[in-house]
Design a protein around this motif. Sequence first.
Motif, mmCIF file in Angstrom:
data_model
loop_
_atom_site.group_PDB
_atom_site.id
_atom_site.type_symbol
_atom_site.label_atom_id
_atom_site.label_comp_id
_atom_site.label_asym_id
_atom_site.label_seq_id
_atom_site.Cartn_x
_atom_site.Cartn_y
_atom_site.Cartn_z
ATOM 1 N N GLY A 70 0.819 -1.209 -0.048
ATOM 2 C CA GLY A 70 -0.074 0.032 0.093
ATOM 3 C C GLY A 70 0.784 1.280 -0.090
ATOM 4 N N SER A 71 2.087 1.385 0.090
ATOM 5 C CA SER A 71 3.061 2.166 0.290
ATOM 6 C C SER A 71 4.210 2.499 -0.699
ATOM 7 C CB SER A 71 3.865 2.363 1.819
ATOM 8 O OG SER A 71 3.169 2.696 2.807
ATOM 9 N N PHE A 72 4.058 1.155 -1.646
ATOM 10 C CA PHE A 72 5.198 1.027 -2.422
ATOM 11 C C PHE A 72 5.403 2.153 -3.266
ATOM 12 C CE2 PHE A 72 7.175 -1.118 -6.086
ATOM 13 C CZ PHE A 72 8.543 -1.433 -5.301
ATOM 14 N N GLY A 73 4.104 2.570 -3.927
ATOM 15 C CA GLY A 73 4.419 3.749 -4.951
ATOM 16 C C GLY A 73 4.974 4.939 -4.327
ATOM 17 N N ALA A 74 4.603 5.269 -3.076
ATOM 18 C CA ALA A 74 5.042 6.353 -2.579
ATOM 19 C C ALA A 74 6.680 6.345 -2.109
ATOM 20 C CB ALA A 74 4.079 6.772 -1.114
ATOM 21 N N ALA A 75 6.982 5.103 -1.752
ATOM 22 C CA ALA A 75 8.503 4.979 -1.159
ATOM 23 C C ALA A 75 9.266 4.764 -2.616
ATOM 24 C CB ALA A 75 8.357 3.592 -0.696
ATOM 25 N N LEU A 76 8.631 4.279 -3.665
ATOM 26 C CA LEU A 76 8.951 4.098 -4.757
ATOM 27 C C LEU A 76 9.555 5.630 -5.340
ATOM 28 C CD1 LEU A 76 10.607 2.626 -7.079
ATOM 29 C CD2 LEU A 76 8.374 2.308 -8.306
ATOM 30 N N HIS A 77 8.493 6.337 -5.375
ATOM 31 C CA HIS A 77 8.693 7.891 -5.755
ATOM 32 C C HIS A 77 9.616 8.479 -4.876
ATOM 33 C CE1 HIS A 77 7.982 12.310 -5.870
ATOM 34 N NE2 HIS A 77 7.771 12.007 -7.245
ATOM 35 N N TYR A 78 9.439 8.355 -3.607
ATOM 36 C CA TYR A 78 10.573 9.273 -2.736
ATOM 37 C C TYR A 78 12.120 8.608 -2.816
ATOM 38 C CZ TYR A 78 12.750 11.002 1.665
ATOM 39 O OH TYR A 78 13.405 11.633 2.535
ATOM 40 N N PHE A 79 12.264 7.502 -2.933
ATOM 41 C CA PHE A 79 13.698 6.828 -3.074
ATOM 42 C C PHE A 79 14.098 7.002 -4.352
ATOM 43 C CE2 PHE A 79 12.490 5.210 1.057
ATOM 44 C CZ PHE A 79 13.367 5.741 2.093
ATOM 45 N N THR A 80 13.362 7.121 -5.525
ATOM 46 C CA THR A 80 13.924 7.357 -6.822
ATOM 47 C C THR A 80 14.450 8.802 -6.958
ATOM 48 O OG1 THR A 80 12.333 5.883 -7.894
ATOM 49 C CG2 THR A 80 13.305 7.912 -9.372
ATOM 50 N N GLY A 81 13.909 9.779 -6.111
ATOM 51 C CA GLY A 81 14.211 11.266 -6.295
ATOM 52 C C GLY A 81 14.232 11.919 -7.268
#
Length: 573
Positions: free
Chosen positions: A252-263
Amino acid sequence: MTVHNSAIADMFEELADLLEIREENPFRIRAYRNAARFIRGHARSMAELVESGVDLAELPGIGEDLAGKIATIVGTGKLPLLEQVRARVPAPLVEMTRIEGLGPKRAKALYGALRIRSLEDLQRAARSGRIRELKGFGARTEQLIGQRAERAASAEHRVKLADAEDIARPLVEHLGAVRGVKAVEVAGSYRRRRDTVGDLDVLVSMGRGAGAVMDAFVNYEDVAEVLAKGPTRATVRLRNGVQVDVRVVPPGSFGAALHYFTGSKAHNIAVRKLAMARKLKLNEYGIFRGERSVGGRTEQEVFEAVGLPFIPPELREDRGEIEAARKKKLPSLVELRDIRGDLHCHTNATDGRDTLEAMARAAQELGYEYISANDHSKKVTIAHGLDARRLMQQVRAIDRLNAKLDGIVVLKSAEVDILDDGSLDLPDGVLKELDFTVCAIHYGLARSREKQTERILRAMDNPHFTILAHPTGRLINAREPYDIDLERVIEAARERGRILELNAHPDRLDLDDRGCRMAKQAGVRIAISTDAHRAADLGLMRYGIGQARRGWLESDDVVNTRRLADLRRLLKP
Ligand code: DGT
Ligand code: CA
Ligand code: CA
């Protein structure tokens, strides 16, 4: 793993440098240097020659002793003599001789006179102006040494993208095999396709059971040191020195984390501002209105929440992508499948490994419509460059091959050296027989900015000049770009209708992302080319695509996305 000729040559060169520092027999030193040069320029791989049982001692300049050493390197990846000599030379001196442009004599002078003991000492000495006071060193040399020391010190910390891929691939597979794991993605600069990456940021999507991923990670066979380990995140250093972060996040958080850590970080900050303006909170766990989650399963949801279309990772540098997205003016970035051919390839007529026909057939297998032969011109003696007669032989061979091939066309070309005065290394009468030319500088890299720029401009004046190959000459982590005024070169290319190359080789990526963007903004077209020296190298195209996308290039900006008939019009306007 096969040992490349360049790696063998590097070892002999270092050996020669160290022996010179120790003031050993000059004849031996010269023999190692000659061997290094010969091996580096040899069309065939030493490793293959050894494997196929060829007696290397038969090669010119290679005696029994050198042949034995080459065989040892090919077999073990090591040269014991080099390791012995290294142990006898002070480590800072060994390090200094590896700095480009700082030969053994100068390294020794710095070591002796200034008591330089590390790259940091060397940087400090350059900054304080102490180097220029030494005999044989000037202000310009001091500046270069300072820059190179700085680069050598920092280069160790950034890894070329292709090497990062080799490191990431088996690790992703290893983590993906853990029970319950739904997805594994490498985020960070890696996903943005930067030419080098500082560390790897790996995200794992999974519900319960993160502990198993953490265990699998710290027990991965290449881990040298565990720097941190918690319930859902850990950091390690691998044996090759690369640092890796792994985080486990719920789907459920994967997209937000992916966006954040992609920078990038700058992009994140700009997107978070948009969220705040909408009274939303955006972080690596999701998008929230007050305490309530309103999304975060996919990156799409993150962008939607702030009113933007999806922004491709390669653009996320806060270089105008958010503004463009807001105005619905994001570029439609070029993709690998848009590419219809390769316009810079070598064959075994010079320093390539494969025949013309093998290269053509490999290109056909990739679904290409065309490929060109761009063997070196005569100036590049090390590659046994083509003179007019041999190039015309190749032109006729291409005619014969094209008559035989079906579905792919081989274009006649060459990688023509740009001589010191800006003239081209082959006569116009020969150049006009070609479909186009790729022109490049390989000698005289240290000319002043004014001279180097002028040299390229003069070359572009030649009506047979088509594409400027690897326009800045940089080798990532190994050689700085030569000093040119890129803006003037781009402007001159625009005026004369010339094309600039984006060399896709992961050691070059030249033009880089910024150069590509400058060219596009000036209305200059780009050829994305692999500079293949063997059939397998045609696959390097994707690195060029990554860099082109970072430079905002669209299919229309790239000449080798064109069908052959349209391409011909661009090559010979
Ligand atoms: P690298 O590793 O130097 O090649 O570059 P990145 O972009 O992979 O940077 P890294 O590994 O330090 O961090 C990965 C991403 O995490 C970065 O691109 C954005 C995000 N990030 C890291 N620190 C911050 C921060 O302080 N604020 C925000 N908003 N994002 C951050
Ligand atoms: Ca990173
Ligand atoms: Ca990181």
